[in-house]
Design a protein around this motif. Structure first.
Motif, PDB file in Angstrom:
ATOM      1  N   ASN A 357       0.817  -1.211   0.000  1.00  0.00           N
ATOM      2  CA  ASN A 357       0.000   0.000   0.000  1.00  0.00           C
ATOM      3  C   ASN A 357       0.853   1.263   0.000  1.00  0.00           C
ATOM      4  O   ASN A 357       0.338   2.355   0.157  1.00  0.00           O
ATOM      5  N   LEU A 358       2.156   1.124  -0.183  1.00  0.00           N
ATOM      6  CA  LEU A 358       3.045   2.279  -0.205  1.00  0.00           C
ATOM      7  C   LEU A 358       3.678   2.425  -1.581  1.00  0.00           C
ATOM      8  O   LEU A 358       4.072   1.439  -2.201  1.00  0.00           O
ATOM      9  N   ALA A 359       3.780   3.663  -2.030  1.00  0.00           N
ATOM     10  CA  ALA A 359       4.410   3.953  -3.316  1.00  0.00           C
ATOM     11  C   ALA A 359       5.219   5.229  -3.202  1.00  0.00           C
ATOM     12  O   ALA A 359       4.894   6.125  -2.414  1.00  0.00           O
ATOM     13  N   SER A 360       6.281   5.310  -3.978  1.00  0.00           N
ATOM     14  CA  SER A 360       7.129   6.503  -4.000  1.00  0.00           C
ATOM     15  C   SER A 360       6.513   7.535  -4.942  1.00  0.00           C
ATOM     16  O   SER A 360       6.275   7.247  -6.117  1.00  0.00           O
ATOM     17  N   LEU A 361       6.247   8.720  -4.425  1.00  0.00           N
ATOM     18  CA  LEU A 361       5.690   9.804  -5.237  1.00  0.00           C
ATOM     19  C   LEU A 361       6.490  11.072  -4.975  1.00  0.00           C
ATOM     20  O   LEU A 361       6.764  11.407  -3.814  1.00  0.00           O
ATOM     21  N   CYS A 362       6.858  11.777  -6.040  1.00  0.00           N
ATOM     22  CA  CYS A 362       7.541  13.055  -5.863  1.00  0.00           C
ATOM     23  C   CYS A 362       6.561  14.057  -5.255  1.00  0.00           C
ATOM     24  O   CYS A 362       5.353  13.809  -5.185  1.00  0.00           O
ATOM     25  N   GLN A 363       7.047  15.193  -4.842  1.00  0.00           N
ATOM     26  CA  GLN A 363       6.204  16.162  -4.148  1.00  0.00           C
ATOM     27  C   GLN A 363       5.029  16.612  -5.012  1.00  0.00           C
ATOM     28  O   GLN A 363       3.892  16.716  -4.528  1.00  0.00           O
ATOM     29  N   ASP A 364       5.269  16.859  -6.300  1.00  0.00           N
ATOM     30  CA  ASP A 364       4.191  17.307  -7.177  1.00  0.00           C
ATOM     31  C   ASP A 364       3.110  16.253  -7.314  1.00  0.00           C
ATOM     32  O   ASP A 364       1.905  16.551  -7.249  1.00  0.00           O
ATOM     33  N   ASP A 365       3.509  14.995  -7.529  1.00  0.00           N
ATOM     34  CA  ASP A 365       2.517  13.935  -7.704  1.00  0.00           C
ATOM     35  C   ASP A 365       1.832  13.582  -6.393  1.00  0.00           C
ATOM     36  O   ASP A 365       0.679  13.143  -6.390  1.00  0.00           O
ATOM     37  N   HIS A 366       2.536  13.766  -5.275  1.00  0.00           N
ATOM     38  CA  HIS A 366       1.905  13.557  -3.974  1.00  0.00           C
ATOM     39  C   HIS A 366       0.767  14.558  -3.781  1.00  0.00           C
ATOM     40  O   HIS A 366      -0.332  14.199  -3.322  1.00  0.00           O
ATOM     41  N   LYS A 367       1.004  15.807  -4.137  1.00  0.00           N
ATOM     42  CA  LYS A 367      -0.037  16.828  -4.032  1.00  0.00           C
ATOM     43  C   LYS A 367      -1.191  16.553  -4.998  1.00  0.00           C
ATOM     44  O   LYS A 367      -2.358  16.765  -4.670  1.00  0.00           O
ATOM     45  N   LEU A 368      -0.858  16.087  -6.203  1.00  0.00           N
ATOM     46  CA  LEU A 368      -1.890  15.786  -7.186  1.00  0.00           C
ATOM     47  C   LEU A 368      -2.816  14.691  -6.676  1.00  0.00           C
ATOM     48  O   LEU A 368      -4.028  14.735  -6.897  1.00  0.00           O
ATOM     49  N   LYS A 369      -2.275  13.706  -5.988  1.00  0.00           N
ATOM     50  CA  LYS A 369      -3.064  12.600  -5.469  1.00  0.00           C
ATOM     51  C   LYS A 369      -4.161  13.086  -4.524  1.00  0.00           C
ATOM     52  O   LYS A 369      -5.234  12.468  -4.423  1.00  0.00           O
ATOM     53  N   ASP A 370      -3.914  14.194  -3.835  1.00  0.00           N
ATOM     54  CA  ASP A 370      -4.880  14.721  -2.866  1.00  0.00           C
ATOM     55  C   ASP A 370      -5.934  15.617  -3.500  1.00  0.00           C
ATOM     56  O   ASP A 370      -6.832  16.107  -2.806  1.00  0.00           O
ATOM     57  N   GLU A 371      -5.840  15.841  -4.817  1.00  0.00           N
ATOM     58  CA  GLU A 371      -6.844  16.663  -5.492  1.00  0.00           C
ATOM     59  C   GLU A 371      -8.171  15.895  -5.607  1.00  0.00           C
ATOM     60  O   GLU A 371      -8.178  14.664  -5.706  1.00  0.00           O
ATOM     61  N   PRO A 372      -9.314  16.602  -5.604  1.00  0.00           N
ATOM     62  CA  PRO A 372     -10.617  15.932  -5.739  1.00  0.00           C
ATOM     63  C   PRO A 372     -10.714  15.128  -7.028  1.00  0.00           C
ATOM     64  O   PRO A 372     -10.300  15.590  -8.089  1.00  0.00           O
ATOM     65  N   GLY A 373     -11.247  13.920  -6.920  1.00  0.00           N
ATOM     66  CA  GLY A 373     -11.501  13.096  -8.100  1.00  0.00           C
ATOM     67  C   GLY A 373     -10.367  12.189  -8.508  1.00  0.00           C
ATOM     68  O   GLY A 373     -10.520  11.376  -9.427  1.00  0.00           O
ATOM     69  N   TRP A 374      -9.203  12.292  -7.863  1.00  0.00           N
ATOM     70  CA  TRP A 374      -8.064  11.450  -8.199  1.00  0.00           C
ATOM     71  C   TRP A 374      -8.034  10.240  -7.277  1.00  0.00           C
ATOM     72  O   TRP A 374      -8.181  10.358  -6.063  1.00  0.00           O
ATOM     73  N   ARG A 375      -7.842   9.047  -7.856  1.00  0.00           N
ATOM     74  CA  ARG A 375      -7.788   7.814  -7.066  1.00  0.00           C
ATOM     75  C   ARG A 375      -6.555   7.012  -7.470  1.00  0.00           C
ATOM     76  O   ARG A 375      -6.248   6.868  -8.660  1.00  0.00           O
ATOM     77  N   TYR A 376      -5.858   6.485  -6.483  1.00  0.00           N
ATOM     78  CA  TYR A 376      -4.646   5.694  -6.692  1.00  0.00           C
ATOM     79  C   TYR A 376      -4.849   4.311  -6.084  1.00  0.00           C
ATOM     80  O   TYR A 376      -5.424   4.189  -5.003  1.00  0.00           O
ATOM     81  N   ALA A 377      -4.379   3.291  -6.775  1.00  0.00           N
ATOM     82  CA  ALA A 377      -4.514   1.924  -6.263  1.00  0.00           C
ATOM     83  C   ALA A 377      -3.284   1.114  -6.651  1.00  0.00           C
ATOM     84  O   ALA A 377      -2.769   1.229  -7.768  1.00  0.00           O
ATOM     85  N   LEU A 378      -2.808   0.293  -5.710  1.00  0.00           N
ATOM     86  CA  LEU A 378      -1.687  -0.617  -5.948  1.00  0.00           C
ATOM     87  C   LEU A 378      -2.190  -2.039  -6.009  1.00  0.00           C
ATOM     88  O   LEU A 378      -2.926  -2.492  -5.131  1.00  0.00           O
ATOM     89  N   ASP A 379      -1.807  -2.763  -7.079  1.00  0.00           N
ATOM     90  CA  ASP A 379      -2.156  -4.174  -7.194  1.00  0.00           C
ATOM     91  C   ASP A 379      -1.107  -5.023  -6.490  1.00  0.00           C
ATOM     92  O   ASP A 379      -0.077  -4.519  -6.028  1.00  0.00           O
ATOM     93  N   GLY A 380      -1.358  -6.328  -6.442  1.00  0.00           N
ATOM     94  CA  GLY A 380      -0.444  -7.231  -5.755  1.00  0.00           C
ATOM     95  C   GLY A 380       0.943  -7.252  -6.337  1.00  0.00           C
ATOM     96  O   GLY A 380       1.920  -7.533  -5.632  1.00  0.00           O
TER      97      GLY A 380
END
Length: 421
Positions: A357-380
């Motif tokens: 459930n952990l992924a490496s994200l740069c600061q810009d993409d980390h902020k983008l993930k918190d924007e409304p409507g964005w969803r992130y998911a990690l598969d097995g």
């Protein structure tokens, strides 16, 4: 041929037979006719560039949510960096809102996006009451100029239109001095500095003088090579001719490290590097080697788990080593400068703190993930799937550190009971 907003659209890609017929037709054309075809295609591209800028400008101004969200979605849709997407939005707004003359040249097929972007950047600092007059003059002067000529012309007119503004612009440019690292291919990269012209010129003169001095006794390197080596030595150690260590993540197969194989290594943030380069880095007197165990069937690092919110040092290091780079589509920032984030939010969705459930994200993409409507998911298998506000899905799958190696006990998927080749 169909059209959009009165602008002809491109034809569907021809099939093999049609393409062959078209090639035969082109082969029968004279040189002048072929050149006319090229010019016609360029004009059509310029008109389509104008349509794209109109669409991007409306998209940026009418979409719900922040501009960061629009930039991210546009970057994913066009497979470009977020920096490029932000620039596209800026040019689109500028050309469609402040530069009607430039937009008219594009509609007429006389100016493409690249040149329009040069004008937009050169005039970006002019106020609205001054940019109109410059735009009107440029319409008569841009046709037939190459990109460098377009930029010089726009810069000159802007300086004439606002001399005081040019002083402020110069001060801003000097304050925005920076160093830029651009990764290339085959183990090479470009390191550049933007700063005061007189200091850059003085630095080049010093490097050139030292390189020429070394060239008197060192005939094994060209002058260009000596300049590059001198600059690197000065940056890393403060002295010419002495190299120094830098912290980077390099992945190299053990058998390649031993010289038995020649599998390319991998430099985080850069990509593949030759086996010899990876071995030279590993052989450095101050290099630190760490063992990384991979699954022979997948080539991926073997995972491990934790339950706390903040990953401990072992989990933190493992996720960064596994990911190598920022996991967002199109981003190649090295994982060691990224932030670790929960794909399933730890607070809102009770996401666990483990490698699944952990992924490496740069600061810009980390902020983008918190924007409304964005969803992130990690598969097995650590595949990250990003869903944008419009419902589009983009996935990034980790490349294996080595090709899967199958055995009789562990055959390839779909080949159970068969012997591996």
């Amino acid at each position: 041929m169909s059209s959009v907003d009165g602008i002809p659209s491109q034809r569907p890609a021809p099939d093999g037979q049609a393409a062959s017929a078209e090639s035969l037709l082109l082969n029968k054309m004279t040189r002048a006719e072929l050149l006319a075809k090229v010019l016609s295609a360029e004009a059509e591209r310029a008109r389509m560039d104008a349509l794209k800028l109109r669409c991007v400008a409306v998209l940026a101004d009418s979409s719900a949510g922040s501009i960061r969200s629009v930039v991210g979605e546009l970057a994913f849709a066009l497979s470009m960096t977020k920096v490029a997407a932000a620039k596209l939005i800026g040019v689109a707004r500028d050309v469609t809102g402040r530069l009607p003359g430039v937009l008219g040249l594009m509609d007429a097929g006389k100016l493409d996006y690249g040149k329009a972007a040069q004008v937009s950047d050169a005039l970006s600092w002019l106020s609205d009451d001054k940019v109109g007059a410059v735009d009107a003059i440029l319409v008569e002067r841009l046709i037939g100029k190459d990109p460098r000529g377009v930029r010089r012309c726009a810069n000159k007119l802007a300086a004439q239109a606002d001399p005081d503004g040019l002083e402020r612009r110069a001060a801003q440019k000097r304050a925005a001095r920076r160093m830029i690292l651009t990764h290339r291919d085959a183990g090479s990269a470009r390191l550049a500095v933007e700063g005061p012209a007189e200091k850059c010129a003085a630095a080049y003169t010093r490097i050139d003088r030292l390189a020429r001095k070394l060239s008197l006794s060192d005939k094994s390197r060209t002058l260009e090579q000596l300049r590059a080596d001198v600059m690197m030595d000065l940056c890393l150690s403060g002295k010419e001719g002495i190299s120094e260590r830098a912290e980077v993540f390099v992945y190299i197969d053990y058998l390649t490290l031993a010289g038995i194989r020649k599998e390319p290594g991998f430099l985080a943030g850069h990509g593949p590097i030759p086996a010899s380069t990876a071995r030279n880095i590993a052989a450095g007197s101050k290099s630190v080697l760490r063992r990384l165990i991979t699954d022979p069937a997948t080539g991926q690092p073997i995972d491990l788990g934790r339950t706390r919110y903040r990953p401990d040092k072992a989990l933190d290091e493992f996720v960064r080593v596994r990911d190598r780079e920022c996991r967002a589509p199109g981003c190649t920032r090295p994982a060691q400068v990224c932030q670790l984030d929960h794909a399933e939010d730890w607070v809102a969705k009770a996401g666990e703190t483990n490698q699944d459930n952990l992924a490496s994200l740069c600061q810009d993409d980390h902020k983008l993930k918190d924007e409304p409507g964005w969803r992130y998911a990690l598969d097995g298998d650590a595949t990250l799937t990003v869903t944008t506000p419009t419902g589009d899905r983009y996935s990034t799958k980790l490349e294996p550190l080595h090709e899967p190696r199958y055995t009789d006990e562990q055959p390839p998927p779909g080949c159970a009971g068969q012997h591996a080749a």
